[in-house]
Design a protein around this motif. Structure first.
Motif, PDB file in Angstrom:
ATOM      1  N   UNK A 157       0.817  -1.199   0.000  1.00 55.40           N
ATOM      2  CA  UNK A 157       0.000   0.000   0.000  1.00 55.40           C
ATOM      3  C   UNK A 157       0.855   1.256   0.000  1.00 55.40           C
ATOM      4  N   UNK A 158       2.029   1.182   0.657  1.00 51.40           N
ATOM      5  CA  UNK A 158       2.863   2.363   0.792  1.00 51.40           C
ATOM      6  C   UNK A 158       3.950   2.448  -0.265  1.00 51.40           C
ATOM      7  N   UNK A 159       4.148   1.415  -1.049  1.00 49.89           N
ATOM      8  CA  UNK A 159       5.213   1.437  -2.030  1.00 49.89           C
ATOM      9  C   UNK A 159       6.513   0.931  -1.448  1.00 49.89           C
ATOM     10  N   UNK A 160       7.609   0.985  -2.236  1.00 54.60           N
ATOM     11  CA  UNK A 160       8.826   0.330  -1.809  1.00 54.60           C
ATOM     12  C   UNK A 160       9.841   1.256  -1.158  1.00 54.60           C
ATOM     13  N   UNK A 161       9.634   2.584  -1.241  1.00 55.74           N
ATOM     14  CA  UNK A 161      10.627   3.499  -0.693  1.00 55.74           C
ATOM     15  C   UNK A 161      10.418   3.690   0.789  1.00 55.74           C
TER      16      UNK A 161
ATOM     17  N   UNK B 184      -3.476  12.565   6.116  1.00 59.06           N
ATOM     18  CA  UNK B 184      -2.269  11.777   5.826  1.00 59.06           C
ATOM     19  C   UNK B 184      -2.204  11.285   4.386  1.00 59.06           C
ATOM     20  N   UNK B 185      -3.336  10.819   3.855  1.00 60.36           N
ATOM     21  CA  UNK B 185      -3.348  10.265   2.504  1.00 60.36           C
ATOM     22  C   UNK B 185      -3.122  11.366   1.470  1.00 60.36           C
ATOM     23  N   UNK B 186      -3.825  12.491   1.625  1.00 59.66           N
ATOM     24  CA  UNK B 186      -3.674  13.590   0.671  1.00 59.66           C
ATOM     25  C   UNK B 186      -2.255  14.144   0.709  1.00 59.66           C
TER      26      UNK B 186
ATOM     27  N   UNK C 223       2.791   4.021  -7.401  1.00 57.43           N
ATOM     28  CA  UNK C 223       2.326   2.946  -8.278  1.00 57.43           C
ATOM     29  C   UNK C 223       0.801   2.919  -8.300  1.00 57.43           C
ATOM     30  N   UNK C 224       0.252   2.287  -9.319  1.00 53.07           N
ATOM     31  CA  UNK C 224      -1.204   2.178  -9.413  1.00 53.07           C
ATOM     32  C   UNK C 224      -1.772   1.421  -8.222  1.00 53.07           C
ATOM     33  N   UNK C 225      -1.040   0.393  -7.773  1.00 49.14           N
ATOM     34  CA  UNK C 225      -1.495  -0.375  -6.621  1.00 49.14           C
ATOM     35  C   UNK C 225      -1.555   0.511  -5.375  1.00 49.14           C
ATOM     36  N   UNK C 226      -0.554   1.373  -5.215  1.00 44.63           N
ATOM     37  CA  UNK C 226      -0.542   2.286  -4.072  1.00 44.63           C
ATOM     38  C   UNK C 226      -1.716   3.249  -4.130  1.00 44.63           C
ATOM     39  N   UNK C 227      -1.968   3.834  -5.299  1.00 46.74           N
ATOM     40  CA  UNK C 227      -3.070   4.780  -5.447  1.00 46.74           C
ATOM     41  C   UNK C 227      -4.420   4.119  -5.198  1.00 46.74           C
ATOM     42  N   UNK C 228      -4.583   2.904  -5.706  1.00 48.94           N
ATOM     43  CA  UNK C 228      -5.837   2.179  -5.475  1.00 48.94           C
ATOM     44  C   UNK C 228      -6.003   1.874  -3.985  1.00 48.94           C
ATOM     45  N   UNK C 229      -4.925   1.404  -3.365  1.00 48.40           N
ATOM     46  CA  UNK C 229      -4.988   1.082  -1.945  1.00 48.40           C
ATOM     47  C   UNK C 229      -5.313   2.298  -1.090  1.00 48.40           C
ATOM     48  N   UNK C 230      -4.667   3.427  -1.385  1.00 51.90           N
ATOM     49  CA  UNK C 230      -4.926   4.646  -0.630  1.00 51.90           C
ATOM     50  C   UNK C 230      -6.351   5.146  -0.861  1.00 51.90           C
ATOM     51  N   UNK C 231      -6.844   5.003  -2.076  1.00 53.97           N
ATOM     52  CA  UNK C 231      -8.216   5.420  -2.376  1.00 53.97           C
ATOM     53  C   UNK C 231      -9.226   4.581  -1.603  1.00 53.97           C
ATOM     54  N   UNK C 232      -8.980   3.273  -1.548  1.00 52.80           N
ATOM     55  CA  UNK C 232      -9.880   2.383  -0.798  1.00 52.80           C
ATOM     56  C   UNK C 232      -9.838   2.705   0.695  1.00 52.80           C
ATOM     57  N   UNK C 233      -8.643   2.989   1.198  1.00 54.86           N
ATOM     58  CA  UNK C 233      -8.505   3.325   2.609  1.00 54.86           C
ATOM     59  C   UNK C 233      -9.241   4.622   2.927  1.00 54.86           C
TER      60      UNK C 233
END
Length: 472
Positions: free
Chosen positions: A17-21, A421-423, A435-445
């Motif tokens: 959800x947070x990415x790799x960095x 926090x998300x914004x 990443x798209x996965x991160x954006x989708x995860x943050x949107x769902x959260x």
């Protein structure tokens, strides 16, 4: 800040959800997008009390930071409070299935706090962002700073207000049991003074270890008292047996799942954990901030375990007749009185942690650390005493103060815990670098947070409307 993986254990920050960095700022150039040459590594092991970076070649000032144990106890003391006494009631609303909500809410709390921690190290140009409102400033300028500051101040005032009310009402009831009637308004004044006193001597949260230990100890006593009382005096065949006497509250029922109550139950438990606003203060006050996520994750695991045990034990004992708080179900015996006393003590010792947080926000905004030692001390005392007086004034001036405070919480929590926090993370990181996965995860959260917050807001407004109708 360097992060390490314990053998056989995945670092909680390494989440899809947070990415790799980890704690790096990659905004700006093409090299940043690739995350190669210009990734900025920030080591916060050497920082000042307010979180500003020092020369990494110099050692930290001795005694200027708190231990991981202090941070762990601070988290426990802030999170485990009177709200835990309502968890059995949430199972009455949702059935046994509601126990999963408690675990799920802990996972969500960890994610939102981890996002906040990552935001602290996404400062353009490198360095550490020291406060929650400063994250808003770095992401959205003065608008972000003032919006987060206002919502955060209201949220802290609400938390302290609830603590003052609970302490006053509980103390009034305890005095009434021995035939002494004292006005809750007077007790609210006394409670606020007691909560304010430790904040006059503690500059940061790292210096409130004794308060945290006492607050945590009382939480443990209350937890044990609730579990023991529920196990020893449950409702069976519609009766509670206390020695030779029998109480007949009526037959009870248990349900596996009550779908109609899922939304309200989930909304209640979602805010039973520590909020994101305290993250910069706890992390910044640690001697080894690189251990923050492990300490925070461990604390949440302990809290969730305690919550599940308390909720399920209470629901097992009282089922469809479970009350909120759970102590209302107990016979009036000495363990119940002990639990009520410990609840009061816990409130009085957890309140200073919120007052210190509120004072730190104001002091940072006024930049009093740049003043002389004597002036800094005068400003600090004035701010902390003034904060307590503001809360007292509001409690006296506002009708239905407890419901107004609940409304403040319902309005501020979704902004501070989810939206901000998300914004800020997406803005500081740059959405193109997510990443798209991160954006989708943050949107769902974010969607989850807004939905459950909406149910809580509707319920709070309903309580205020019913109160207004009742007074008429």
């Amino acid at each position: 800040m360097a992060t390490t993986d314990t053998p056989g254990m995945r670092n909680p920050l390494h989440s899809p959800l947070l990415g790799r960095d980890d704690y790096v700022s990659n905004r700006g150039s093409e090299e940043d997008e690739e995350g190669e040459k210009s990734a900025i590594h920030v080591d916060t092991r050497f920082s000042t009390d307010d979180g500003s970076a020092l020369d990494p070649l110099l050692p930290p000032a001795p005694g200027s930071k708190g231990s991981s144990l202090s941070a762990f106890l601070n988290i426990l003391c802030l999170a485990i409070g009177v709200g835990s006494l309502q968890l059995s009631y949430t199972l009455r609303q949702s059935g046994w299935f509601g126990a999963l909500f408690i675990v799920f809410a802990a996972a969500v709390a960890f994610l939102t706090s981890a996002i906040t921690a990552k935001c602290m190290y996404l400062k353009p140009g490198g360095g550490r962002i020291s406060g929650f409102h400063d994250i808003g400033y770095e992401a959205f300028g003065r608008i972000g700073y003032y919006v987060i500051t206002v919502f955060n101040m209201l949220n802290i005032i609400g938390s302290i207000g609830i603590y003052a009310i609970l302490s006053a009402n509980n103390t009034s009831d305890l005095f009434a049991q021995v035939g002494t009637n004292i006005s809750p308004r007077l007790l609210m004044l006394v409670s606020t003074v007691i909560m304010c006193t430790p904040t006059l001597f503690a500059k940061t949260l790292a210096e409130t270890l004794l308060v945290s230990i006492i607050g945590t100890a009382t939480s443990i006593i209350v937890t044990l008292a609730v579990i023991i009382m529920a196990c020893v005096y449950p409702i069976r065949n519609g009766e509670i047996h206390v020695g030779d006497s029998v109480m007949r509250p009526g037959a009870i029922s248990h349900y596996g799942a009550i779908p109609a109550g899922f939304a309200v139950s989930l909304s209640s438990v979602s805010f039973a954990y520590i909020g994101t606003t305290i993250v910069p203060h706890i992390e910044g006050g640690m001697r080894h901030p690189e251990k923050f996520t492990r300490v925070f994750g461990a604390a949440l695991a302990v809290i969730a375990s305690i919550y599940v045990v308390m909720a399920t034990t209470g629901y097992w004992a009282y089922g469809s007749r479970t009350l909120s708080p759970i102590t209302l179900n107990f016979p009036k015996l000495w363990p119940t009185t002990l639990a009520n006393i410990c609840i009061t003590v816990h409130v009085l010792f957890a309140g200073p942690l919120y007052l210190v947080q509120m004072a730190l926000e104001i002091e940072h905004g006024l930049n009093i650390s740049k003043k002389s030692k004597n002036m800094e001390r005068i400003w600090r005392l004035s701010i902390r005493i003034g904060s307590a007086l503001v809360i007292l004034a509001l409690s006296e001036a506002l009708p239905f103060f407890d419901n107004v405070i609940s409304l403040i919480g319902a309005l501020t929590n979704p902004v501070l815990i989810y939206l901000a926090p998300i914004a800020c993370y997406i803005k500081l990181k740059g959405w193109r670098n997510c990443s798209k996965l991160t954006l989708v995860g943050l949107s769902l959260l974010l969607a989850f947070g807004l939905v459950v917050s909406g149910f809580g807001l509707v319920e709070t407004i309903g309580d205020i409307v019913r109160e207004l109708r009742h007074t008429k």
